[in-house]
Design a protein around this motif. Structure first.
Motif: not given
Length: 145
Positions: A19-21, A23-30, A37-42, A76-78
């Protein structure tokens, strides 16, 4: 030589199913915007929160979740580590704090928030030790549909 080729093949196959976590929230949003696809924010405390560690081990690191997540979610893992050797860079730590203020103001750990590409909350959950990876995926998908 055969061992080297076998090892190389296993590494390549492993990366295909990893799975591809982001590296940044900005890249997840992009990525969420480009792939729809939905974002799974942990929200996790990777080095101090026992339920967070169990969520990772039982669900997030399971082969079922990895395969499904690769095709269906942006991850994305916070993370909020406490040990000095695990501290995040200041910029990433700052982004995670901002995300927590917006999506986890009560400071629950672990907290899994499902967002659409516009950053609207579709649903949230935590860790339930009785859920299998398949049931956890089903729970996340209920928020999306």
């Amino acid at each position: 030589m055969k061992r080297l080729l076998t090892l190389l093949l296993l590494v390549c196959l492993g990366t295909l199913h990893a799975q591809e976590w982001q590296e940044s929230y900005a890249s997840a949003l992009d990525r969420a915007n480009t792939t729809d696809k939905p974002i799974v924010l942990v929200f996790s405390g990777s080095d101090w929160c026992a339920p967070c560690i169990r969520l990772k081990k039982k669900i997030l690191d399971s082969e079922e979740f990895k395969v499904y997540a690769t095709e269906n979610y942006v991850l994305y893992n916070a993370d909020f580590p406490r040990k000095k050797q695990n501290q995040l860079p200041e910029d990433k730590s700052g982004v995670n704090k901002t995300l927590a203020e917006k999506y986890n103001p009560k400071g629950y750990f672990p907290l899994v928030v499902v967002l659409d590409k516009n950053e609207s909350v579709l649903g949230e959950t935590g860790f339930n030790p009785r859920l299998t990876p398949e049931k956890y995926i089903s729970l996340l998908n209920k928020f999306i549909k």
